[in-house]
Design an enzyme around this catalytic site. Sequence first.
Site, PDB file in Angstrom:
ATOM      1  N   ASN A 361      40.509  59.786-126.008  1.00 13.38           N
ATOM      2  CA  ASN A 361      39.353  60.063-124.925  1.00 13.38           C
ATOM      3  C   ASN A 361      39.274  61.902-125.194  1.00 13.38           C
ATOM      4  O   ASN A 361      39.052  61.667-124.311  1.00 13.38           O
ATOM      5  CB  ASN A 361      40.090  59.553-123.911  1.00 13.38           C
ATOM      6  CG  ASN A 361      39.156  58.852-122.844  1.00 13.38           C
ATOM      7  OD1 ASN A 361      38.204  58.986-122.622  1.00 13.38           O
ATOM      8  ND2 ASN A 361      39.088  58.566-121.518  1.00 13.38           N
ATOM      9  N   HIS A 397      40.144  56.642-111.894  1.00 12.64           N
ATOM     10  CA  HIS A 397      40.086  55.518-112.963  1.00 12.64           C
ATOM     11  C   HIS A 397      40.321  54.331-111.414  1.00 12.64           C
ATOM     12  O   HIS A 397      39.878  53.343-111.633  1.00 12.64           O
ATOM     13  CB  HIS A 397      41.791  55.661-113.303  1.00 12.64           C
ATOM     14  CG  HIS A 397      41.180  56.330-114.222  1.00 12.64           C
ATOM     15  ND1 HIS A 397      41.460  57.262-114.572  1.00 12.64           N
ATOM     16  CD2 HIS A 397      41.030  55.564-116.106  1.00 12.64           C
ATOM     17  CE1 HIS A 397      41.327  57.917-116.611  1.00 12.64           C
ATOM     18  NE2 HIS A 397      41.382  56.272-117.059  1.00 12.64           N
TER      19      HIS A 397
END
Length: 510
Positions: A361, A397
Site C-alpha cells: 500500500n 479505515h
Amino acid sequence: MGVAGAAQPMGAERDESGAGAAVLVPLLGSRSNRPAGPAEKMAVAGSGWSLARVAEALGSSEQALRLIVSILMGYPFALFQRYFLFQKEAYLIHLYNVFTGLSIAYFNFGMQFFHSLLCVLIQFLILRLMGRTVTAVFTTFVFQMTYLMAGYYFTATEHYDIKWTMPHCVLTLKLIGLAIDYYDGGKDPEFLTPEQRRFAVRGVPTLLEVSGFSYFYGAFMVGPQFSMTDYQKLAKGEMTDVQGQRPNSFVPALKRLSLGLLFLVTYTLSSPYISDEYLISDDYMEKPFWFRCGYILVWGKIILYKYVTCWLVTEGVCILVGLGYNGNDQSGKPMWDACANMKVWLYETTPLFTGTIASFNINTNAWVARYIFKRLKFLGNKLLSQALALFFLAIWHGLHSGYLVCFQMELLIVIVERQVINLVRDSPTLSTLASITALQPIFYVLQQTNHWMFMGYSLVPFCLFTWDKWMKVYKSIYFLGHVLFFTLLLVLPYIRKLLVPRKEKLKKAE
C-alpha cells in the site's frame, strides 16, 4: 504502515458457514444471506437482473462482481483515452474522466453517488472562497473526515460490505491532499521542501478539473492516490516517456495486470480453505495451540492477496494511460511506478515487518507520510508524530475497535523490531553469529515465521472488526503477540547492556 495502510478495498463477505466462494470471485467475497441494502437494490434496478444471475452462478455477491467489473473496465477506458484523447483539449479529458467515474459510481451504488459529488462540489467552493489559507486546509480536513466518519457510522455492519464509503475513503484523502497542495502553491518556493515544491498547485483549478481529478476511472474505486499536479500533466499529454507521443506503456501495464491476475488465482484457490469466519468457529477453538497459531500465520499471508490483486490491476490502468510515468532512471529507461501500490518482490521475500510496510500500500503510506507525519514535525517528537499518523489511519479505515488495535500492534512491533536490529548490529557476538553463512537460511526461515505469524496476529482485529470477535481469537492464543512484544520492549534495554560493549555505546553516542 503496511497493513495499516491498507484501504480495505475488498472485504471478504461470506455466509455464516464460512464456506469460500465456488469459483472465480472469492476475492470479492461469497454470497451473504443478509438482505440487499438500499445501494444494492438501487444498483440492481439500474442494470437489470443478468449481473445478479452471473454473480449467483459464481458464488459471489452482486456488489462484489460489480466492483471487479468496474476495476477491469479501466482498461478499455484507458485504451480509449490513449488513442482518441491523447493531447486533445484538456477539458475533453476532464469531461471523459467525470463521465466514466460517475458511471462507475452509479453502476456500483446507484443514486448514492451523490455523496462523492457533494463532497467534490463543496471542496471546490472551499478552495475558491477561502483561497490558499490555513483556514481552507482546516475546513477541508474537518469537513471531509467528518463526512466520511458519518458515512461509516450510518452504514456500519459487523462485516465489510461494499458500499459508497469504500471509494469515498480514497476520495477523502485525495481532496485533503489537494487542499494542502493548493495552500503550498501560495507560498514562496524557497520556504517549501523539494517534495512540497513538486506537488504544490500553482494555478487555480476549475470545477471541471477538480471533478476530473476526483473521478478518474483508474483510481476512483480503490486508489491509488496521485497528486493534482500529476493529473494536470496527464491532461496536457505530458505523462509520457516520449514527448509528443503516446507513452510506451502497453507492455508495463500488461505485466502488472498479469501479475494481479496471478495473485487473484492464488487467492481463489486458497480461499475455500482460508477464511475469516473459521477464526471464530468452534472447530478452530478446539484445535491445538500450535494449529491455531499456524492457521493465523497462513491466513495472514493469504488474506492480503485480495488487496494485492486490486492494486496491481488498477496500477496497470494508470500505467496504460500514462499516469504511472515516473521519469527515467539513471540508464535512461522509463519508470512506470508513480502509481505503484506494491513492491511485489520485496513483499514476498522480506523477513521484516518494516520490509512489508515499505512494500505494501505504498501510495497510501506515502500520502500519510507527506500530509500527516511530516506536517507534524513541529511537535518535535518523531514517535509521537508516527503514533498520530497511525491513529489517523485507524479512524480513516473506520470506527470499529479492531482498526485501533491493529495499528497499535503495528507500532509496537515496529519499535521492537528496530531495537532488535540495532542490538544485532551493535553487539559483536550477535553480529558475528548473524554473519555465519551456513546459519543464514535457518535465521531467514525463523524470521519469516515470526514475521508472518505476528503480521497475521495484527490483522485479526483489522479483518474481524468488532470487539467480541477479535477478542475471542486473541484469547484462544493467550494474547501471544501482546505478551511477547511488550515483554521484549521492557527487557531489550537490559539485554543491550549485557551484549553491547560500553565502547560501542560511546561510539554510537558520538
